[in-house]
Design a protein around this motif. Structure first.
Motif, PDB file in Angstrom:
ATOM      1  N   ASP A  18       7.355 108.240 -11.298  1.00  0.00           N
ATOM      2  CA  ASP A  18       7.692 109.507 -10.641  1.00  0.00           C
ATOM      3  C   ASP A  18       8.915 109.345  -9.747  1.00  0.00           C
ATOM      4  OD1 ASP A  18       5.625 110.970 -11.783  1.00  0.00           O
ATOM      5  OD2 ASP A  18       4.235 110.562 -10.141  1.00  0.00           O
ATOM      6  N   SER A  19       8.927 108.291  -8.947  1.00  0.00           N
ATOM      7  CA  SER A  19      10.035 108.096  -8.018  1.00  0.00           C
ATOM      8  C   SER A  19      11.329 107.771  -8.755  1.00  0.00           C
ATOM      9  CB  SER A  19       9.698 106.999  -6.999  1.00  0.00           C
ATOM     10  OG  SER A  19       9.450 105.753  -7.618  1.00  0.00           O
ATOM     11  N   MET A  20      11.236 107.078  -9.882  1.00  0.00           N
ATOM     12  CA  MET A  20      12.431 106.838 -10.699  1.00  0.00           C
ATOM     13  C   MET A  20      13.055 108.154 -11.145  1.00  0.00           C
ATOM     14  SD  MET A  20      11.175 103.691 -13.148  1.00  0.00           S
ATOM     15  CE  MET A  20      12.687 103.717 -14.133  1.00  0.00           C
ATOM     16  N   ALA A  21      12.210 109.100 -11.564  1.00  0.00           N
ATOM     17  CA  ALA A  21      12.719 110.394 -12.021  1.00  0.00           C
ATOM     18  C   ALA A  21      13.434 111.129 -10.896  1.00  0.00           C
ATOM     19  CB  ALA A  21      11.578 111.241 -12.569  1.00  0.00           C
ATOM     20  N   TYR A  22      12.955 110.985  -9.654  1.00  0.00           N
ATOM     21  CA  TYR A  22      13.618 111.645  -8.531  1.00  0.00           C
ATOM     22  C   TYR A  22      15.059 111.160  -8.381  1.00  0.00           C
ATOM     23  CZ  TYR A  22       8.786 112.740  -7.090  1.00  0.00           C
ATOM     24  OH  TYR A  22       7.479 113.174  -7.039  1.00  0.00           O
ATOM     25  N   ARG A  47       7.432 111.780 -20.627  1.00  0.00           N
ATOM     26  CA  ARG A  47       7.387 113.160 -20.173  1.00  0.00           C
ATOM     27  C   ARG A  47       8.232 113.371 -18.920  1.00  0.00           C
ATOM     28  NH1 ARG A  47       3.510 115.885 -22.966  1.00  0.00           N
ATOM     29  NH2 ARG A  47       3.334 117.567 -21.425  1.00  0.00           N
ATOM     30  N   ARG A  48       8.713 112.301 -18.333  1.00  0.00           N
ATOM     31  CA  ARG A  48       9.594 112.369 -17.174  1.00  0.00           C
ATOM     32  C   ARG A  48      10.990 111.866 -17.491  1.00  0.00           C
ATOM     33  NH1 ARG A  48       4.606 112.459 -16.380  1.00  0.00           N
ATOM     34  NH2 ARG A  48       3.645 113.342 -14.498  1.00  0.00           N
ATOM     35  N   GLY A  49      11.261 111.645 -18.775  1.00  0.00           N
ATOM     36  CA  GLY A  49      12.591 111.197 -19.180  1.00  0.00           C
ATOM     37  C   GLY A  49      12.849 109.725 -18.965  1.00  0.00           C
ATOM     38  N   VAL A  50      11.776 108.920 -18.893  1.00  0.00           N
ATOM     39  CA  VAL A  50      11.911 107.491 -18.620  1.00  0.00           C
ATOM     40  C   VAL A  50      11.446 106.696 -19.838  1.00  0.00           C
ATOM     41  CG1 VAL A  50      11.150 105.573 -17.163  1.00  0.00           C
ATOM     42  CG2 VAL A  50      11.603 107.818 -16.134  1.00  0.00           C
ATOM     43  N   ASN A  51      12.312 105.848 -20.362  1.00  0.00           N
ATOM     44  CA  ASN A  51      11.942 104.930 -21.438  1.00  0.00           C
ATOM     45  C   ASN A  51      11.220 103.721 -20.854  1.00  0.00           C
ATOM     46  OD1 ASN A  51      13.445 105.940 -23.995  1.00  0.00           O
ATOM     47  ND2 ASN A  51      15.047 105.981 -22.418  1.00  0.00           N
ATOM     48  N   ARG A  87      16.778 101.195  -1.460  1.00  0.00           N
ATOM     49  CA  ARG A  87      17.889 100.402  -2.024  1.00  0.00           C
ATOM     50  C   ARG A  87      18.106 100.695  -3.499  1.00  0.00           C
ATOM     51  NH1 ARG A  87      16.650  94.446  -0.836  1.00  0.00           N
ATOM     52  NH2 ARG A  87      14.562  95.178  -1.358  1.00  0.00           N
ATOM     53  N   ALA A  88      17.016 100.939  -4.253  1.00  0.00           N
ATOM     54  CA  ALA A  88      17.185 101.279  -5.665  1.00  0.00           C
ATOM     55  C   ALA A  88      17.948 102.587  -5.834  1.00  0.00           C
ATOM     56  CB  ALA A  88      15.823 101.380  -6.345  1.00  0.00           C
ATOM     57  N   ALA A  89      17.794 103.494  -4.880  1.00  0.00           N
ATOM     58  CA  ALA A  89      18.522 104.766  -4.949  1.00  0.00           C
ATOM     59  C   ALA A  89      20.020 104.547  -4.807  1.00  0.00           C
ATOM     60  CB  ALA A  89      18.026 105.722  -3.872  1.00  0.00           C
ATOM     61  N   ALA A  90      20.408 103.561  -3.995  1.00  0.00           N
ATOM     62  CA  ALA A  90      21.837 103.252  -3.848  1.00  0.00           C
ATOM     63  C   ALA A  90      22.422 102.801  -5.180  1.00  0.00           C
ATOM     64  CB  ALA A  90      22.023 102.177  -2.781  1.00  0.00           C
ATOM     65  N   ARG A 130       7.734 113.404  -0.319  1.00  0.00           N
ATOM     66  CA  ARG A 130       7.093 113.502  -1.629  1.00  0.00           C
ATOM     67  C   ARG A 130       6.032 112.439  -1.843  1.00  0.00           C
ATOM     68  NH1 ARG A 130      12.322 114.975  -5.573  1.00  0.00           N
ATOM     69  NH2 ARG A 130      12.829 116.950  -4.511  1.00  0.00           N
ATOM     70  N   GLY A 131       5.708 111.691  -0.805  1.00  0.00           N
ATOM     71  CA  GLY A 131       4.637 110.704  -0.891  1.00  0.00           C
ATOM     72  C   GLY A 131       5.062 109.328  -1.330  1.00  0.00           C
ATOM     73  N   VAL A 132       6.378 109.055  -1.328  1.00  0.00           N
ATOM     74  CA  VAL A 132       6.898 107.739  -1.701  1.00  0.00           C
ATOM     75  C   VAL A 132       7.204 106.966  -0.425  1.00  0.00           C
ATOM     76  CG1 VAL A 132       8.708 106.486  -2.926  1.00  0.00           C
ATOM     77  CG2 VAL A 132       7.889 108.685  -3.810  1.00  0.00           C
TER      78      VAL A 132
END
Length: 534
Positions: free
Chosen positions: A205-209, A260-264, A474-477, A510-512
């Protein structure tokens, strides 16, 4: 079948750029806009809309039938993360109807819901300031581009505590967006510590964000073998316990959930090293009881097991690639085991040649199941010219590898450990942001061969209790580095600090459990204060 990219006429691009300079008192700076990652192009105004109480999804003009409900589910998630459990109890009658956004119309040009490597993830998003009634619009070639559009729209929305409504500021909005790289990955490691299915789903979920699109699942390693392999069921004996396991049906559920969230989901089978846990159920896979890895290269049963595992993988893990590891192979175990050493001598092989033999044979097995292969960079460093040309080299040891790999005609994924290893807690978010996958690569063909990058969440010191705050922000960066076109990336990370801080707070809402920006990874807040200033 690959779809054509959305093409924006140059006049439209110039118009968008012109609007960017003309609205809101003459200038629109990126830092006035809280979208992460930054889109390719955007323009905005200075008006405001509220989300209607009966905000709806329409698909007028769309070719996509949504037979699996991917778009519908995405829309329901959108409404959930926008509302954030706030109570919408405004007196709607005191507002003009023209002040409300009635819904969103989504037009998808492809009828397919297949998620595959290089699926078109581009989208156009518009939010008008007026209409009878007012509808936002998303246009995309694939449903996965449309999901990205919904993620962007969700970041334009916020709860107003005075009106007690969800509002969209700075309308009208026009966004044109597409990813810079087709591979934008995050590795999780379920061998060093088991991660419950609910935790893996939250990571997805957080990856999709953040618009990351590949979950690299490092499922097994020396320490444990938690995944059921129907072809060789005793491999499961290598799990830590009877409860710290995944059935194949559960692995399929993770793949379905991610898709379903666009993540392989990229499955990894790290061979011949990092495989000591295999021999718990099948001891003959070990060279000897005292020398348990790398896997026994002299035993034909070793390759039969790899064949069985990859056959089972192919029924569940449908991504184009499989990761075959190949890193940190200490061949001394082969030489010190008399039986294996005699096998080497009978074939006139030294241990380094046996390492090459093993990797190439595993590649052939993977190819026979329709996979293309990803290997860690040691395989390239030792015998790159012998690798199958469908191999992607996964950099991790340091910089400069992508330049050499692409010059040799192979593809590359960048994960250099000094910048993009999340378990290295001393690496700060700004170092993640400034790590450029195309460093010293100017040839366009070589640039295209760098298919993307990946941040790695190795699990030696990470489990369900601390994984989220170690990954985020940091992953978001890194996610912006991989998504946003190079001309829109900040040259100085200070230029994006406020916007990333806003995204980190949004993740919290969002609960992350994303950690503060200040300090190294996984730091706790130092003092009382606003989320936006930590």
């Amino acid at each position: 079948m690959k779809m054509e990219k959305i093409l924006v006429p140059i006049c439209v691009v110039l118009l968008i750029e012109a609007v960017m300079v003309s609205v809101v008192g003459g200038h629109v700076h990126q830092e006035q806009v809280n979208i992460w990652p930054m889109p390719k192009y955007f323009s905005n105004g200075n008006k405001m809309l509220y989300l209607s109480n009966d905000f709806e999804l329409t698909t007028h003009g769309s070719k996509y039938g949504d037979g699996l409900g991917i778009l519908k589910d995405g829309f329901m998630r959108f409404k959930g993360i926008v509302t954030l459990d706030h109570v919408i109890d405004a007196n709607f009658s005191r507002f003009e109807q023209s002040a409300f956004l009635k819904g969103i119309n989504v037009v998808i040009h492809s009828t397919s819901d297949e998620l595959y490597y290089e699926v078109d993830e581009s989208y156009n998003l518009t939010v008008p300031a007026a209409g009878k009634p007012v509808y936002a619009h998303i246009e995309a070639n694939s449903v996965y581009g449309a999901l990205h559009g919904l993620q962007t729209l969700s970041q334009l929305c916020g709860y107003n505590f005075k009106t007690r409504l969800i509002e969209i500021n700075m309308v009208p909005w026009t966004v044109f967006d597409q990813p810079r790289f087709p591979y934008r990955g995050l590795l999780i490691d379920t061998s060093r510590h088991y991660l419950p299915l609910s935790v893996i789903k939250k990571v997805i979920d957080s990856m999709a964000y953040a618009k990351l699109n590949v979950l690299h699942w490092h499922i097994v390693d020396s320490q444990s073998f938690p995944l059921e392999i129907p072809s060789y069921p005793k491999l499961w004996d290598g799990a830590y316990s009877a409860t710290e396991r995944y059935t194949m049906a559960e692995a399929a559920e993770i793949v379905r959930y991610a898709q379903r969230r666009g993540v392989n989901v990229l499955a990894e089978l790290d061979v011949p090293g990092h495989a000591g846990s295999w021999g718990v159920g099948y001891p003959s896979l070990w060279p000897s009881a005292s020398c348990k890895e790398p896997l026994d290269v002299s035993n034909e049963f070793t390759f039969q097991v790899i064949e069985g595992i990859l056959s089972d993988f192919s029924k569940v893990f449908k991504y184009k690639f499989v990761h075959l590891g190949g890193d940190e192979v200490d061949t001394g175990c082969w030489q010190s085991t008399h039986r294996v050493d005699r096998w080497l001598q009978s074939r006139r092989m030294v241990s380094s040649q046996a390492y090459q033999y093993f990797v190439l044979r595993a590649q052939k097995i993977a190819l026979s199941h329709g996979y293309e292969i990803i290997n860690w960079e040691e395989t390239f460093n030792n015998f790159g010219d012998k690798l199958d040309r469908k191999t992607v080299i996964h950099n991790w040891l340091g910089g400069g590898v992508a330049e050499k790999v692409t010059a040799a005609g192979l593809r590359c994924i960048v994960s250099n450990q000094d910048k993009w290893y999340l378990d290295h807690l001393d690496i700060t978010w700004d170092e993640f942001y400034m790590n450029e996958p195309l460093t010293n690569i100017s040839n366009p063909k070589q640039q295209k061969s760098v298919i993307g990058g990946e941040v790695c969440m190795w699990g030696e010191h990470i489990d369900a209790s601390d994984i989220e705050q170690t990954i985020w922000p940091r992953a978001a960066a890194a996610a912006e580095r991989l998504w946003t076109s190079s001309d829109k990336l900040a040259r100085n990370p200070r230029q994006v600090t406020r916007r990333l801080a806003h995204f980190r707070c949004l993740l919290n809402q969002r609960g992350v459990a994303a950690a503060p920006l200040a300090g190294p990874g996984r730091i706790a807040p130092e003092d009382p204060g606003s989320c936006y200033t930590q």
